[in-house]
Design an enzyme around this catalytic site. Structure first.
Site: not given
Ligand code: UFG
Length: 336
Positions: A78, A122, A146, A150, A197
């Site tokens: 991990f 991922s 990132y 991966k 998020l």
């Molecule tokens: N988002 C917001 N505001 C925030 C954070 C995120 O609107 O403060 C939105 C992003 O734009 C996205 C969604 O919420 O549309 C999810 O965002 P995350 O940052 O939670 O996660 P990601 O989709 O960016 O995922 C990435 C990688 C995954 C990994 C994950 C956790 O694609 O493989 O981050 O690290 F698991």
């Protein structure tokens, strides 16, 4: 051996492995986690980890001495950096830790005759796609460092398995792991401001942060916000234990999506979290985040077909458990 064992997914996986009788050796540099997690894992499992080493996986000498001390059957890897936004700011660091760490691990495993690995991949490797849901056969088009790191690791693992037919590697492409252990003892506790998020939402609901910034509402989705396939971390942990049980099925590299198979937008998650927590969650729509994509949803049928396993926890459970963890640990693991 579990690397990155005190991180979000690693910690839940360690509990699942201990619960199922595995002996677990931990390697972690604690760079984005807390040593507190070790005692919580053991408390939840009612058992001890075999050993815990504060080691950076890139440090081959230190890693090698861990392999010298234990008979390792398989490695679950991990340890990595995982924030899309940060990777755009620190691309070299992402290659260094994620690719360099995996290279060092593979070299050390080889020296010690260990040939079995479960790798954390991922969904972000699929990039900005028009296809939904995504199968493992869809092409990889990583759109940020990132994701590229991966994908580079997966390609390296494919080469290793092609060149060395006695290797067995499972690469699990997680979609978006969220939620927490139902006890509230383990969860996602990033140091500093959360990138992701769900932890951000939880901190806003708890009043620790003023408002959520919604990164763009002009995406080509039903409500204009980004769509992801959120999966409960307990389901992800369970999948790793099942992966270990199936490592011996065949040699070579096998790749599986780990998702629920349905998409949730930022606004939908915000609403679901508000309902579960009973809080109004202030937000503002801001610009898109560099490196983000529109939609990523899994077709998780391959893993069900192969192992008879599928994710079983719904969005309400993900929000409920994340909220419980936030309430019980308002400052993450810092206070105790
Ligand atoms: N988002 C917001 N505001 C925030 C954070 C995120 O609107 O403060 C939105 C992003 O734009 C996205 C969604 O919420 O549309 C999810 O965002 P995350 O940052 O939670 O996660 P990601 O989709 O960016 O995922 C990435 C990688 C995954 C990994 C994950 C956790 O694609 O493989 O981050 O690290 F698991």
């Amino acid at each position: 051996m579990v690397t990155g064992a005190t991180g979000f997914i690693g910690s839940h996986t360690c509990v699942e492995l201990l619960d199922h009788g595995y002996q677990v050796v931990v390697v972690d540099d604690f760079s984005n986690s807390s040593p507190q997690v070790v005692s919580r894992i053991q408390r939840l499992a009612g058992r001890f980890l075999d050993a815990v080493y504060k080691v950076d996986v890139r440090d081959r000498r230190a890693l090698s001495s861990v392999f010298d001390r234990h008979r390792v059957d398989a490695v679950v890897h991990f340890a990595a950096k995982k924030a899309v936004g940060e990777s755009v700011r620190l691309p070299v660091e992402y290659y260094d830790v994620n690719v360099g760490g995996t290279t060092a691990l593979l070299a050390t495993m080889h020296e010690h005759g260990v040939r079995r690995l479960v790798f954390s991949s991922s969904c972000s490797i699929y990039g900005d796609v028009d296809t939904s849901p995504l199968t493992e056969q869809d092409p990889a088009r990583p759109s940020n460092p990132y994701a590229a790191s991966k994908w580079t690791c997966e390609q390296m693992l494919a080469d290793v398995c092609r060149c060395r037919p006695d290797y067995t590697v499972l690469s699990l492409r997680y979609f978006n792991p969220v939620g927490a252990h139902p006890s509230g003892l383990l969860g996602e506790a990033p140091l500093g401001e959360p990138d992701n998020l769900m932890p951000y939402l939880a901190q806003v609901a708890a009043g620790r942060r003023e408002r959520l910034r919604v990164f763009g509402s002009d995406y080509a989705t039903a409500d204009g916000t980004g769509v992801r396939d959120y999966i409960h971390v307990m389901d992800v942990a369970e999948a790793h234990r099942i992966a270990l049980e199936h490592l011996g099925d065949s040699t070579g590299l096998r790749v599986f999506n780990l998702g629920v198979g349905s998409g949730t937008s930022v606004f939908e998650l915000l609403t679901a979290f508000g309902e579960v927590s009973g809080k109004t969650i202030p937000y503002e729509v801001v610009d898109r985040r560099p490196g983000d994509v529109t939609e990523l949803v899994a077709d998780p049928s391959a893993v069900t077909r192969e192992w008879g396993w599928r994710a079983s926890r719904d969005l309400a459970a993900m929000c409920r458990d994340a909220w419980r963890f936030q309430r019980l640990n308002p400052t993450g693991y810092a206070a105790g």
